[in-house]
Design a protein around this motif. Sequence first.
Motif, PDB file in Angstrom:
ATOM      1  N   THR A 101       1.155  -0.912  -0.008  1.00 58.89           N
ATOM      2  CA  THR A 101      -0.030  -0.249   0.005  1.00 58.89           C
ATOM      3  C   THR A 101       0.767   1.080   0.016  1.00 58.89           C
ATOM      4  OG1 THR A 101      -0.353   0.071   2.257  1.00 58.89           O
ATOM      5  CG2 THR A 101      -1.806  -1.130   0.820  1.00 58.89           C
ATOM      6  N   ARG A 102       0.388   2.606  -0.220  1.00 57.96           N
ATOM      7  CA  ARG A 102       1.164   3.775   0.111  1.00 57.96           C
ATOM      8  C   ARG A 102       1.069   3.662   0.999  1.00 57.96           C
ATOM      9  NH1 ARG A 102      -0.713   7.841  -3.663  1.00 57.96           N
ATOM     10  NH2 ARG A 102      -2.700   7.046  -4.059  1.00 57.96           N
ATOM     11  N   ASP A 103       0.807   3.651   2.239  1.00 56.02           N
ATOM     12  CA  ASP A 103       0.812   4.016   3.750  1.00 56.02           C
ATOM     13  C   ASP A 103       2.411   2.712   4.042  1.00 56.02           C
ATOM     14  OD1 ASP A 103      -0.926   5.771   3.776  1.00 56.02           O
ATOM     15  OD2 ASP A 103      -2.376   4.233   4.959  1.00 56.02           O
ATOM     16  N   ALA A 104       2.508   1.835   2.986  1.00 53.39           N
ATOM     17  CA  ALA A 104       3.815   0.924   3.143  1.00 53.39           C
ATOM     18  C   ALA A 104       5.141   1.179   3.480  1.00 53.39           C
ATOM     19  CB  ALA A 104       3.889  -0.661   2.837  1.00 53.39           C
ATOM     20  N   LEU A 105       5.113   2.004   2.365  1.00 49.33           N
ATOM     21  CA  LEU A 105       6.292   2.596   1.304  1.00 49.33           C
ATOM     22  C   LEU A 105       7.934   2.829   2.423  1.00 49.33           C
ATOM     23  CD1 LEU A 105       5.383   4.362  -2.366  1.00 49.33           C
ATOM     24  CD2 LEU A 105       6.132   2.343  -1.812  1.00 49.33           C
ATOM     25  N   PRO A 151       7.293  -3.153 -10.195  1.00 49.75           N
ATOM     26  CA  PRO A 151       6.141  -1.998 -10.886  1.00 49.75           C
ATOM     27  C   PRO A 151       5.501  -1.665  -9.436  1.00 49.75           C
ATOM     28  CG  PRO A 151       5.360  -3.833 -12.791  1.00 49.75           C
ATOM     29  CD  PRO A 151       6.805  -4.104 -12.078  1.00 49.75           C
ATOM     30  N   LEU A 152       4.995  -0.675  -9.005  1.00 44.79           N
ATOM     31  CA  LEU A 152       4.322   0.005  -7.284  1.00 44.79           C
ATOM     32  C   LEU A 152       3.126  -0.464  -8.336  1.00 44.79           C
ATOM     33  CD1 LEU A 152       6.192   2.934  -6.023  1.00 44.79           C
ATOM     34  CD2 LEU A 152       6.738   0.812  -5.534  1.00 44.79           C
ATOM     35  N   PRO A 153       2.428  -0.128  -7.391  1.00 42.81           N
ATOM     36  CA  PRO A 153       1.093  -0.773  -7.662  1.00 42.81           C
ATOM     37  C   PRO A 153       0.546   1.038  -8.227  1.00 42.81           C
ATOM     38  CG  PRO A 153       1.451  -2.058  -5.682  1.00 42.81           C
ATOM     39  CD  PRO A 153       2.733  -1.005  -6.025  1.00 42.81           C
ATOM     40  N   ALA A 157      -5.986   3.220  -7.818  1.00 41.56           N
ATOM     41  CA  ALA A 157      -7.070   2.289  -8.161  1.00 41.56           C
ATOM     42  C   ALA A 157      -7.204   1.897  -6.677  1.00 41.56           C
ATOM     43  CB  ALA A 157      -6.673   1.694  -9.359  1.00 41.56           C
ATOM     44  N   GLN A 158      -6.139   0.948  -6.621  1.00 43.15           N
ATOM     45  CA  GLN A 158      -5.703   0.617  -5.028  1.00 43.15           C
ATOM     46  C   GLN A 158      -6.864   0.839  -3.999  1.00 43.15           C
ATOM     47  OE1 GLN A 158      -2.171  -0.450  -2.300  1.00 43.15           O
ATOM     48  NE2 GLN A 158      -1.933  -1.842  -3.760  1.00 43.15           N
ATOM     49  N   GLU A 159      -6.914   1.984  -3.813  1.00 38.84           N
ATOM     50  CA  GLU A 159      -7.837   2.793  -2.427  1.00 38.84           C
ATOM     51  C   GLU A 159      -9.106   2.978  -2.909  1.00 38.84           C
ATOM     52  OE1 GLU A 159      -5.136   6.647  -2.229  1.00 38.84           O
ATOM     53  OE2 GLU A 159      -3.114   5.186  -1.417  1.00 38.84           O
ATOM     54  N   ARG A 160      -8.983   3.130  -4.358  1.00 43.28           N
ATOM     55  CA  ARG A 160     -10.848   3.458  -4.324  1.00 43.28           C
ATOM     56  C   ARG A 160     -11.598   2.111  -4.028  1.00 43.28           C
ATOM     57  NH1 ARG A 160     -13.608   6.511  -7.028  1.00 43.28           N
ATOM     58  NH2 ARG A 160     -15.744   5.759  -8.202  1.00 43.28           N
ATOM     59  N   ALA A 161     -10.367   0.589  -5.200  1.00 42.35           N
ATOM     60  CA  ALA A 161     -11.418  -0.716  -4.860  1.00 42.35           C
ATOM     61  C   ALA A 161     -11.558  -0.853  -3.095  1.00 42.35           C
ATOM     62  CB  ALA A 161     -10.087  -1.873  -5.575  1.00 42.35           C
ATOM     63  N   THR A 243     -19.022   2.457  -4.507  1.00 42.19           N
ATOM     64  CA  THR A 243     -17.807   2.877  -4.042  1.00 42.19           C
ATOM     65  C   THR A 243     -18.264   4.012  -2.725  1.00 42.19           C
ATOM     66  OG1 THR A 243     -16.709   2.986  -5.256  1.00 42.19           O
ATOM     67  CG2 THR A 243     -15.475   4.322  -4.554  1.00 42.19           C
ATOM     68  N   ARG A 244     -18.086   4.098  -1.536  1.00 41.72           N
ATOM     69  CA  ARG A 244     -17.778   5.069  -0.280  1.00 41.72           C
ATOM     70  C   ARG A 244     -17.268   6.521  -0.775  1.00 41.72           C
ATOM     71  NH1 ARG A 244     -15.750   3.562   5.273  1.00 41.72           N
ATOM     72  NH2 ARG A 244     -14.481   4.752   4.433  1.00 41.72           N
ATOM     73  N   VAL A 245     -18.516   7.586  -1.046  1.00 41.45           N
ATOM     74  CA  VAL A 245     -17.723   8.557  -0.507  1.00 41.45           C
ATOM     75  C   VAL A 245     -17.623  10.053   0.860  1.00 41.45           C
ATOM     76  CG1 VAL A 245     -18.130   8.332  -3.498  1.00 41.45           C
ATOM     77  CG2 VAL A 245     -19.806   9.502  -1.707  1.00 41.45           C
ATOM     78  N   PHE A 246     -18.254   9.477   1.410  1.00 46.70           N
ATOM     79  CA  PHE A 246     -18.531   9.746   2.429  1.00 46.70           C
ATOM     80  C   PHE A 246     -19.204   8.889   3.734  1.00 46.70           C
ATOM     81  CE2 PHE A 246     -21.134  12.129   5.714  1.00 46.70           C
ATOM     82  CZ  PHE A 246     -20.707  12.841   5.827  1.00 46.70           C
ATOM     83  N   LEU A 247     -18.198   9.238   4.747  1.00 43.86           N
ATOM     84  CA  LEU A 247     -19.059   8.386   6.235  1.00 43.86           C
ATOM     85  C   LEU A 247     -18.430   9.811   7.238  1.00 43.86           C
ATOM     86  CD1 LEU A 247     -19.189   5.875   7.829  1.00 43.86           C
ATOM     87  CD2 LEU A 247     -16.915   5.556   7.937  1.00 43.86           C
TER      88      LEU A 247
END
Length: 295
Positions: A101-105, A151-153, A157-161, A243-247
Amino acid sequence: MRAGWVIAAAMMLASPGTAQEWTFQQGPEPGRNAAWICDEGFCVGLSCDAGGPLGFGLSGQDDADLAARPDLDALVFVGGTALPPLAFRSIGPGTFEAKLTRDALRGIERLKAGVEMEVLYWETADDMPVRRFLSLKGSREAITAVEAACPLPDFDAQERAALTLRDPASHVLEDMRAACAALGGEVTEGARYTEAIDLDGVNPEDLVLRHGELSCSTVDDLVCGPAGCLTSVWQAEEEGGYTRVFLNAVQDVAAERPGALRLTLKGSLCGRIGAGECQQVWALQDGELAPALPQ
């Protein structure tokens, strides 16, 4: 053969009782690359298949408990600092992979700079965690090599999924039932729990879930507070799912115009802690609801 099997193959190369260090391996199939470390049959690393993105792998094929697991949540510490949690899923008996994930970089940079890593995982929810200590000797060279080869993910797209569900109403209901059951109660579904709404002006219709309409028999206001009740808004996808757009906690939600909703709010979203009720128009911006700019 999946990339995780490359890491598992390292077990056959590691000699028990000898100090191990990170290794970079290409193949045996074209396009497969891996950087890994093994100790006493337990292996951790980063790898990719031909055309696939870089990801984490973990293997413990000699461990009967791991061999029976469909998934595995793990924490990795380097120098006392935890990397983002890793959610591994099984790709074969005792062999697992987890998405990068992006956070894991930044965590990968810690792996390259550290001396030793500690891996914690739970064989059952009630057990103490299993602790594994692995050397980071040679990690900078091996990981740099696999980063150059893989390549990086696609993180966007990963976060949207991760925010997309086929049936969010059932998913939220099951989560609430589990939380309520843990408190000895049962959930009753209110009439306004789900509401079809036109968020973007195109078919199919979008969805509002009022989580507060799911009441638990043993706990009042399980997801409600002074600001209102937890509410989620889901944008329908053409290919199916939402896709969740608000919480957030709100008093209520209503349609305003295509692309925008009118939210009835209270508290900090109205400008200050403890503020009284207010209404705001929120609009779709970059895939999520945010306060609309004045028109």
